[in-house]
Design an enzyme around this catalytic site. Structure first.
Site, PDB file in Angstrom:
ATOM      1  N   CYS A 111       0.707  -1.264  -0.015  1.00  0.00           N
ATOM      2  CA  CYS A 111      -0.116  -0.083   0.135  1.00  0.00           C
ATOM      3  C   CYS A 111       0.931   1.302   0.071  1.00  0.00           C
ATOM      4  CB  CYS A 111      -0.918  -0.004   1.082  1.00  0.00           C
ATOM      5  SG  CYS A 111      -2.120  -1.536   1.065  1.00  0.00           S
ATOM      6  N   HIS A 249      -3.246   7.043   3.751  1.00  0.00           N
ATOM      7  CA  HIS A 249      -3.547   5.763   2.937  1.00  0.00           C
ATOM      8  C   HIS A 249      -4.942   5.552   3.633  1.00  0.00           C
ATOM      9  CE1 HIS A 249      -3.664   1.878   1.727  1.00  0.00           C
ATOM     10  NE2 HIS A 249      -3.475   1.374   2.759  1.00  0.00           N
ATOM     11  N   ASN A 279     -10.037   0.285   0.078  1.00  0.00           N
ATOM     12  CA  ASN A 279      -8.715   0.339   0.398  1.00  0.00           C
ATOM     13  C   ASN A 279      -8.110   0.008  -1.053  1.00  0.00           C
ATOM     14  OD1 ASN A 279      -5.964  -0.186   0.607  1.00  0.00           O
ATOM     15  ND2 ASN A 279      -6.059  -1.437   2.381  1.00  0.00           N
TER      16      ASN A 279
HETATM   17  N1  ACO Z   1     -18.532  -8.968   8.134  1.00  0.00           N
HETATM   18  C1  ACO Z   1     -19.317  -9.267   9.261  1.00  0.00           C
HETATM   19  N2  ACO Z   1     -18.504  -9.723  10.395  1.00  0.00           N
HETATM   20  C2  ACO Z   1     -17.015  -9.947  10.214  1.00  0.00           C
HETATM   21  C3  ACO Z   1     -16.469  -9.313   8.976  1.00  0.00           C
HETATM   22  C4  ACO Z   1     -17.609  -8.985   7.707  1.00  0.00           C
HETATM   23  N3  ACO Z   1     -16.968  -8.643   6.860  1.00  0.00           N
HETATM   24  N4  ACO Z   1     -15.198  -9.615   9.174  1.00  0.00           N
HETATM   25  C5  ACO Z   1     -14.892  -9.993  10.402  1.00  0.00           C
HETATM   26  N5  ACO Z   1     -16.153 -10.133  11.105  1.00  0.00           N
HETATM   27  C6  ACO Z   1     -16.216 -10.397  12.441  1.00  0.00           C
HETATM   28  C7  ACO Z   1     -15.109 -11.437  12.776  1.00  0.00           C
HETATM   29  O1  ACO Z   1     -15.425 -12.715  12.474  1.00  0.00           O
HETATM   30  C8  ACO Z   1     -15.456 -11.365  14.538  1.00  0.00           C
HETATM   31  O2  ACO Z   1     -16.313 -12.195  14.993  1.00  0.00           O
HETATM   32  P1  ACO Z   1     -16.464 -12.891  16.334  1.00  0.00           P
HETATM   33  O3  ACO Z   1     -16.321 -11.658  17.329  1.00  0.00           O
HETATM   34  O4  ACO Z   1     -17.259 -13.758  16.278  1.00  0.00           O
HETATM   35  O5  ACO Z   1     -15.006 -13.624  16.226  1.00  0.00           O
HETATM   36  C9  ACO Z   1     -15.863  -9.672  14.523  1.00  0.00           C
HETATM   37  O6  ACO Z   1     -16.453  -9.550  13.343  1.00  0.00           O
HETATM   38  C10 ACO Z   1     -14.877  -8.683  15.252  1.00  0.00           C
HETATM   39  O7  ACO Z   1     -13.688  -9.053  14.169  1.00  0.00           O
HETATM   40  P2  ACO Z   1     -12.416  -8.129  14.415  1.00  0.00           P
HETATM   41  O8  ACO Z   1     -11.184  -8.458  13.581  1.00  0.00           O
HETATM   42  O9  ACO Z   1     -12.144  -7.947  15.932  1.00  0.00           O
HETATM   43  O10 ACO Z   1     -12.990  -6.566  14.104  1.00  0.00           O
HETATM   44  P3  ACO Z   1     -12.167  -5.276  14.061  1.00  0.00           P
HETATM   45  O11 ACO Z   1     -12.796  -4.281  14.772  1.00  0.00           O
HETATM   46  O12 ACO Z   1     -10.593  -5.575  14.447  1.00  0.00           O
HETATM   47  O13 ACO Z   1     -12.239  -5.025  12.388  1.00  0.00           O
HETATM   48  C11 ACO Z   1     -10.865  -4.981  10.520  1.00  0.00           C
HETATM   49  C12 ACO Z   1     -11.622  -5.608  11.462  1.00  0.00           C
HETATM   50  C13 ACO Z   1     -11.779  -3.945   9.708  1.00  0.00           C
HETATM   51  C14 ACO Z   1     -10.172  -5.812   9.397  1.00  0.00           C
HETATM   52  C15 ACO Z   1     -10.048  -4.050  11.310  1.00  0.00           C
HETATM   53  O14 ACO Z   1      -9.058  -4.798  12.039  1.00  0.00           O
HETATM   54  C16 ACO Z   1      -8.768  -3.425  10.305  1.00  0.00           C
HETATM   55  O15 ACO Z   1      -9.209  -2.621   9.589  1.00  0.00           O
HETATM   56  N6  ACO Z   1      -7.500  -3.588  10.203  1.00  0.00           N
HETATM   57  C17 ACO Z   1      -6.430  -3.250   9.350  1.00  0.00           C
HETATM   58  C18 ACO Z   1      -6.616  -4.038   8.034  1.00  0.00           C
HETATM   59  C19 ACO Z   1      -5.957  -3.234   6.986  1.00  0.00           C
HETATM   60  O16 ACO Z   1      -6.196  -2.261   6.661  1.00  0.00           O
HETATM   61  N7  ACO Z   1      -5.059  -3.951   6.266  1.00  0.00           N
HETATM   62  C20 ACO Z   1      -4.699  -3.379   5.083  1.00  0.00           C
HETATM   63  C21 ACO Z   1      -3.310  -3.791   5.108  1.00  0.00           C
HETATM   64  S1  ACO Z   1      -2.470  -2.725   3.769  1.00  0.00           S
HETATM   65  C22 ACO Z   1      -1.790  -3.542   2.579  1.00  0.00           C
HETATM   66  O17 ACO Z   1      -0.693  -3.468   2.339  1.00  0.00           O
HETATM   67  C23 ACO Z   1      -2.677  -4.270   1.574  1.00  0.00           C
END
Ligand code: ACO
Length: 372
Positions: A111, A249, A279
């Site tokens: 990214c 970003h 993203n």
């Molecule tokens: N829809 C519904 N529920 C979902 C989804 C979805 N799409 N995805 C995950 N969940 C559920 C999970 O299974 C979990 O359920 P559980 O509690 O029963 O186990 C619950 O939602 C909570 O999941 P968390 O992972 O704790 O949610 P969080 O608040 O951390 O949000 C997210 C997840 C959005 C992925 C966040 O952690 C994030 O944005 N992280 C950064 C990721 C990112 O930006 N990566 C890019 C990398 S950059 C590159 O170079 C490509």
């Protein structure tokens, strides 16, 4: 001293829109979860190659700067989702533009690829190696997406933008940057199924599954971008009050809010596209930059902070002094063709193609460097 001013900008967004409602037709997810956890409502799916998007964005950027393709000395193509590995993608853009005397290179830091590319071009201009560079941030994530994994499938989109960077006597362009890589966390984001680690074990290249530790990436990204932003401001002798615009970003609205709050910059100074585009990896920063100019949010002489992170986990923050010009010198008539299918139909085609390739030994048994 020679500086490297940004004199042109252009974007190319594919028109097919994939909404949260579309995603919930084949994933156990819903609009409420996606909006509240990420700030995203929709993203784009490209019906053309990454190079085709990059050529349109580049033609717009060159027209905006009033620069002829034949006068470009360097093309830096920032991306982690190339159409092909060999030949490189920058050479594909070069030939389509007719930029016959350019040197052409690809940069992959996920990214952050656009900003690392901007650093590369700026350094080459400052040291007199080149005078005029085209810097591209482009991503075509959709063919590599693990569409049946709701943890990642809702987060990403396709898109592209480019800028022209030119030698200048004025103190413009990148004033300073902080670059780094939190490599001890590189296992938090891995796209399995591309590269010899997989093809040597009989996996069809491109038949991907993602390792993705969202909460860990979230923490690392926020800390990394805050530290990089503070470091570059200190290096350049500026305070958060001096910042006119933040173009971060766009991985998650909550990540952006945490970074700007902890950096001491108010949210009304932040350019956001995450709601509409998700993203787009390397494309998020240049697309947001181009839209800030289109919307009149970039003022002449503005001081702009650009924090970013990506797989690796690469991290960076750049400080850019904008020039006097905030309107294009010209506009190109280059544009993409219209897609024949909807975004959802294109995604369903990719899912069907992947399930036909499911005869390979499977990715979960494939170990990689940390486990070897
Ligand atoms: N829809 C519904 N529920 C979902 C989804 C979805 N799409 N995805 C995950 N969940 C559920 C999970 O299974 C979990 O359920 P559980 O509690 O029963 O186990 C619950 O939602 C909570 O999941 P968390 O992972 O704790 O949610 P969080 O608040 O951390 O949000 C997210 C997840 C959005 C992925 C966040 O952690 C994030 O944005 N992280 C950064 C990721 C990112 O930006 N990566 C890019 C990398 S950059 C590159 O170079 C490509």
């Amino acid at each position: 001293m020679t500086h490297a001013a940004i004199t042109g900008w252009g974007k190319c967004m594919p028109s097919a829109v994939l909404t949260n409602a579309d995603l919930s037709t084949f994933l156990d997810t819903n609009d409420e979860w996606i909006v509240s956890r990420t700030g995203m409502k929709e993203r784009r799916v490209s019906h053309v190659s990454a190079i085709e998007m990059a050529v349109v964005a580049s033609k717009q950027a060159l027209a905006c700067a009033g620069v002829d393709a034949a006068d470009v000395d360097l093309i830096v193509y920032g991306s982690c989702s190339s159409d092909e590995l060999v030949p490189n993608s920058a050479s594909g853009v070069q030939t389509a533009l007719g930029a016959t005397r350019a040197a052409s290179m690809d940069v992959n830091t996920a990214c952050t690829s656009f900003l690392y590319s901007l650093s590369t071009a700026t350094a080459m201009i400052r040291t007199g190696v080149v005078k005029t560079a085209l810097v591209i941030g482009v991503e075509i994530i959709s063919p590599f997406m693990d569409w049946d994994n709701r943890n990642v499938a809702v987060l990403f989109g396709d898109g592209c933008a480019a800028v022209v960077v030119q030698a200048s006597d004025k103190e413009e362009g990148v004033l300073g940057e902080q670059l780094g890589c939190l490599a001890d966390a590189r296992q938090t984001l891995r796209v399995r199924g591309m590269g010899t680690a997989y093809t040597n074990r009989g996996v069809t290249s491109g038949d991907t599954e993602w390792d993705f530790d969202g909460p860990e990436i979230f923490k690392r990204a926020v800390n990394g971008m805050v530290q990089a932003s503070q470091a570059v401001m200190k290096k350049c002798g500026v305070t958060p009050d001096d910042i006119d615009l933040v173009v971060p970003h766009q991985a998650n609205l909550r990540i952006i809010e945490a970074v700007v709050n902890r950096s001491g910059v108010p949210m009304d100074k932040v350019m956001l596209t995450v709601e509409r585009y998700g993203n787009m990896s390397a494309a998020t920063v240049p697309v947001a930059l181009a839209e800030a100019l289109e919307e009149g949010r970039m003022k002449p002489g503005a001081l702009v902070l650009l924090p970013a992170f990506g797989a690796g986990l690469t991290v960076c923050a750049h400080l850019v002094r904008w020039g006097d010009r905030v309107t294009p010198l010209g506009v190109s008539d280059a544009a993409l063709s219209k897609p024949k299918k909807s975004a959802l139909e294109m995604v369903q085609d990719i899912r069907a193609r992947k399930s036909r390739d499911a005869s390979h030994p499977g990715l979960q048994g494939v170990t990689f460097i940390e486990q070897m």
